[in-house]
Design a protein around this motif. Structure first.
Motif, PDB file in Angstrom:
ATOM      1  N   ASP A  21       0.850  -1.201   0.000  1.00 44.77           N
ATOM      2  CA  ASP A  21       0.000   0.000   0.000  1.00 44.77           C
ATOM      3  C   ASP A  21       0.875   1.237   0.000  1.00 44.77           C
ATOM      4  OD1 ASP A  21      -2.159  -1.668   0.179  1.00 44.77           O
ATOM      5  OD2 ASP A  21      -2.502  -1.319   2.316  1.00 44.77           O
ATOM      6  N   PHE A  22       0.574   2.141  -0.911  1.00 42.55           N
ATOM      7  CA  PHE A  22       1.278   3.418  -0.946  1.00 42.55           C
ATOM      8  C   PHE A  22       0.337   4.461  -0.356  1.00 42.55           C
ATOM      9  CE2 PHE A  22       3.151   7.255  -2.764  1.00 42.55           C
ATOM     10  CZ  PHE A  22       4.475   7.034  -2.489  1.00 42.55           C
ATOM     11  N   SER A  23       0.254   4.444   0.963  1.00 39.31           N
ATOM     12  CA  SER A  23      -0.641   5.356   1.663  1.00 39.31           C
ATOM     13  C   SER A  23       0.008   5.758   2.979  1.00 39.31           C
ATOM     14  CB  SER A  23      -1.987   4.670   1.937  1.00 39.31           C
ATOM     15  OG  SER A  23      -1.826   3.640   2.892  1.00 39.31           O
ATOM     16  N   PRO A  24      -0.471   6.823   3.593  1.00 41.98           N
ATOM     17  CA  PRO A  24       0.098   7.262   4.877  1.00 41.98           C
ATOM     18  C   PRO A  24      -0.007   6.198   5.970  1.00 41.98           C
ATOM     19  CG  PRO A  24      -1.267   8.981   3.938  1.00 41.98           C
ATOM     20  CD  PRO A  24      -1.457   7.760   3.088  1.00 41.98           C
ATOM     21  N   GLU A  25      -0.942   5.276   5.826  1.00 40.70           N
ATOM     22  CA  GLU A  25      -1.090   4.221   6.823  1.00 40.70           C
ATOM     23  C   GLU A  25       0.074   3.217   6.790  1.00 40.70           C
ATOM     24  OE1 GLU A  25      -3.839   5.075   4.791  1.00 40.70           O
ATOM     25  OE2 GLU A  25      -4.589   6.342   6.417  1.00 40.70           O
ATOM     26  N   ASN A  26       0.755   3.120   5.660  1.00 40.19           N
ATOM     27  CA  ASN A  26       1.901   2.218   5.539  1.00 40.19           C
ATOM     28  C   ASN A  26       3.156   2.992   5.918  1.00 40.19           C
ATOM     29  OD1 ASN A  26       3.941   0.475   4.862  1.00 40.19           O
ATOM     30  ND2 ASN A  26       3.419   0.329   2.700  1.00 40.19           N
ATOM     31  N   GLN A  27       3.613   2.794   7.130  1.00 45.39           N
ATOM     32  CA  GLN A  27       4.767   3.559   7.621  1.00 45.39           C
ATOM     33  C   GLN A  27       6.071   3.222   6.908  1.00 45.39           C
ATOM     34  OE1 GLN A  27       5.523   2.757  11.744  1.00 45.39           O
ATOM     35  NE2 GLN A  27       5.213   0.560  11.512  1.00 45.39           N
ATOM     36  N   TYR A  28       6.086   2.139   6.159  1.00 44.36           N
ATOM     37  CA  TYR A  28       7.310   1.723   5.452  1.00 44.36           C
ATOM     38  C   TYR A  28       7.296   2.073   3.971  1.00 44.36           C
ATOM     39  CZ  TYR A  28       7.347  -0.994   9.708  1.00 44.36           C
ATOM     40  OH  TYR A  28       7.291  -1.369  11.017  1.00 44.36           O
ATOM     41  N   ARG A  29       6.272   2.737   3.493  1.00 46.07           N
ATOM     42  CA  ARG A  29       6.126   2.980   2.061  1.00 46.07           C
ATOM     43  C   ARG A  29       7.354   3.602   1.461  1.00 46.07           C
ATOM     44  NH1 ARG A  29       2.109   7.732   3.121  1.00 46.07           N
ATOM     45  NH2 ARG A  29       3.627   9.371   3.089  1.00 46.07           N
ATOM     46  N   PRO A  30       7.771   3.243   0.308  1.00 47.99           N
ATOM     47  CA  PRO A  30       7.151   2.371  -0.670  1.00 47.99           C
ATOM     48  C   PRO A  30       7.421   0.893  -0.416  1.00 47.99           C
ATOM     49  CG  PRO A  30       9.183   3.176  -1.586  1.00 47.99           C
ATOM     50  CD  PRO A  30       9.024   3.814  -0.217  1.00 47.99           C
ATOM     51  N   PHE A  31       8.100   0.587   0.689  1.00 48.61           N
ATOM     52  CA  PHE A  31       8.405  -0.805   1.013  1.00 48.61           C
ATOM     53  C   PHE A  31       7.195  -1.464   1.668  1.00 48.61           C
ATOM     54  CE2 PHE A  31      12.279   1.665   1.107  1.00 48.61           C
ATOM     55  CZ  PHE A  31      13.062   0.964   0.211  1.00 48.61           C
ATOM     56  N   CYS A  32       7.190  -2.789   1.683  1.00 52.45           N
ATOM     57  CA  CYS A  32       6.056  -3.508   2.271  1.00 52.45           C
ATOM     58  C   CYS A  32       6.258  -3.775   3.752  1.00 52.45           C
ATOM     59  CB  CYS A  32       5.801  -4.814   1.519  1.00 52.45           C
ATOM     60  SG  CYS A  32       7.150  -6.006   1.657  1.00 52.45           S
ATOM     61  N   ALA A  34       9.276  -3.445   7.407  1.00 51.61           N
ATOM     62  CA  ALA A  34      10.516  -2.913   7.977  1.00 51.61           C
ATOM     63  C   ALA A  34      11.718  -3.697   7.457  1.00 51.61           C
ATOM     64  CB  ALA A  34      10.457  -2.983   9.500  1.00 51.61           C
ATOM     65  N   ARG A  35      11.546  -5.015   7.277  1.00 56.61           N
ATOM     66  CA  ARG A  35      12.636  -5.851   6.775  1.00 56.61           C
ATOM     67  C   ARG A  35      13.103  -5.394   5.404  1.00 56.61           C
ATOM     68  NH1 ARG A  35      13.577  -9.608   3.274  1.00 56.61           N
ATOM     69  NH2 ARG A  35      15.120 -11.196   3.627  1.00 56.61           N
ATOM     70  N   CYS A  36      12.150  -5.206   4.486  1.00 53.39           N
ATOM     71  CA  CYS A  36      12.518  -4.771   3.131  1.00 53.39           C
ATOM     72  C   CYS A  36      13.167  -3.391   3.149  1.00 53.39           C
ATOM     73  CB  CYS A  36      11.288  -4.783   2.224  1.00 53.39           C
ATOM     74  SG  CYS A  36      10.857  -6.447   1.666  1.00 53.39           S
ATOM     75  N   LYS A  37      12.700  -2.522   4.008  1.00 54.91           N
ATOM     76  CA  LYS A  37      13.288  -1.186   4.123  1.00 54.91           C
ATOM     77  C   LYS A  37      14.741  -1.280   4.597  1.00 54.91           C
ATOM     78  CE  LYS A  37      12.177   3.328   6.054  1.00 54.91           C
ATOM     79  NZ  LYS A  37      11.216   4.081   6.853  1.00 54.91           N
ATOM     80  N   MET A  38      15.011  -2.160   5.566  1.00 58.04           N
ATOM     81  CA  MET A  38      16.365  -2.321   6.084  1.00 58.04           C
ATOM     82  C   MET A  38      17.282  -3.026   5.083  1.00 58.04           C
ATOM     83  SD  MET A  38      16.323  -0.635   8.774  1.00 58.04           S
ATOM     84  CE  MET A  38      17.958  -1.000   9.358  1.00 58.04           C
ATOM     85  N   VAL A  39      16.741  -3.965   4.314  1.00 62.08           N
ATOM     86  CA  VAL A  39      17.533  -4.622   3.266  1.00 62.08           C
ATOM     87  C   VAL A  39      18.005  -3.575   2.265  1.00 62.08           C
ATOM     88  CG1 VAL A  39      17.396  -6.179   1.277  1.00 62.08           C
ATOM     89  CG2 VAL A  39      16.524  -6.918   3.500  1.00 62.08           C
ATOM     90  N   ASP A  40      17.115  -2.667   1.868  1.00 63.84           N
ATOM     91  CA  ASP A  40      17.469  -1.617   0.911  1.00 63.84           C
ATOM     92  C   ASP A  40      18.519  -0.684   1.511  1.00 63.84           C
ATOM     93  OD1 ASP A  40      16.697  -0.262  -1.748  1.00 63.84           O
ATOM     94  OD2 ASP A  40      16.518   1.376  -0.287  1.00 63.84           O
ATOM     95  N   LEU A  41      18.343  -0.312   2.776  1.00 66.04           N
ATOM     96  CA  LEU A  41      19.311   0.562   3.434  1.00 66.04           C
ATOM     97  C   LEU A  41      20.680  -0.114   3.485  1.00 66.04           C
ATOM     98  CD1 LEU A  41      19.984   3.147   4.987  1.00 66.04           C
ATOM     99  CD2 LEU A  41      19.224   1.980   7.071  1.00 66.04           C
ATOM    100  N   GLY A  42      20.692  -1.408   3.781  1.00 66.02           N
ATOM    101  CA  GLY A  42      21.944  -2.159   3.803  1.00 66.02           C
ATOM    102  C   GLY A  42      22.621  -2.189   2.443  1.00 66.02           C
ATOM    103  N   ASP A  43      21.825  -2.304   1.383  1.00 70.84           N
ATOM    104  CA  ASP A  43      22.395  -2.288   0.030  1.00 70.84           C
ATOM    105  C   ASP A  43      23.061  -0.954  -0.265  1.00 70.84           C
ATOM    106  OD1 ASP A  43      21.724  -4.905  -0.525  1.00 70.84           O
ATOM    107  OD2 ASP A  43      19.887  -4.388  -1.618  1.00 70.84           O
ATOM    108  N   TRP A  44      22.460   0.148   0.196  1.00 68.02           N
ATOM    109  CA  TRP A  44      23.088   1.460   0.003  1.00 68.02           C
ATOM    110  C   TRP A  44      24.369   1.550   0.833  1.00 68.02           C
ATOM    111  CZ3 TRP A  44      22.336   4.808  -3.708  1.00 68.02           C
ATOM    112  CH2 TRP A  44      21.104   4.830  -4.368  1.00 68.02           C
ATOM    113  N   ALA A  45      24.319   1.076   2.080  1.00 66.73           N
ATOM    114  CA  ALA A  45      25.490   1.153   2.957  1.00 66.73           C
ATOM    115  C   ALA A  45      26.652   0.314   2.426  1.00 66.73           C
ATOM    116  CB  ALA A  45      25.103   0.705   4.364  1.00 66.73           C
TER     117      ALA A  45
END
Length: 64
Positions: A21-32, A34-45
């Protein structure tokens, strides 16, 4: 009578490609999640993502 027929936009998660969901209710948007958000952050790091250079380095660049 006013009905709220707000449709939630779904976008593919940048990490796992599942729809999220791409809405304010999804605190991880555009990710699905917290895990996916952290995986992406790790890839940048880890510099997995890189911005390509516009110029090709030459041998003379190594002398400076």
């Amino acid at each position: 009578m006013q009905h709220s027929t707000k449709k939630t936009k779904h976008v593919p998660c940048p990490s796992c490609k599942s729809l999220s969901d791409f809405s304010p209710e999804n605190q991880y948007r555009p990710f699905c999640s917290a895990r996916c958000k952290m995986v992406d952050l790790g890839d940048w790091a880890n510099e997995t993502y890189r911005i390509p250079e516009k110029t090709v380095p030459t041998d003379s660049d190594d002398l400076n």
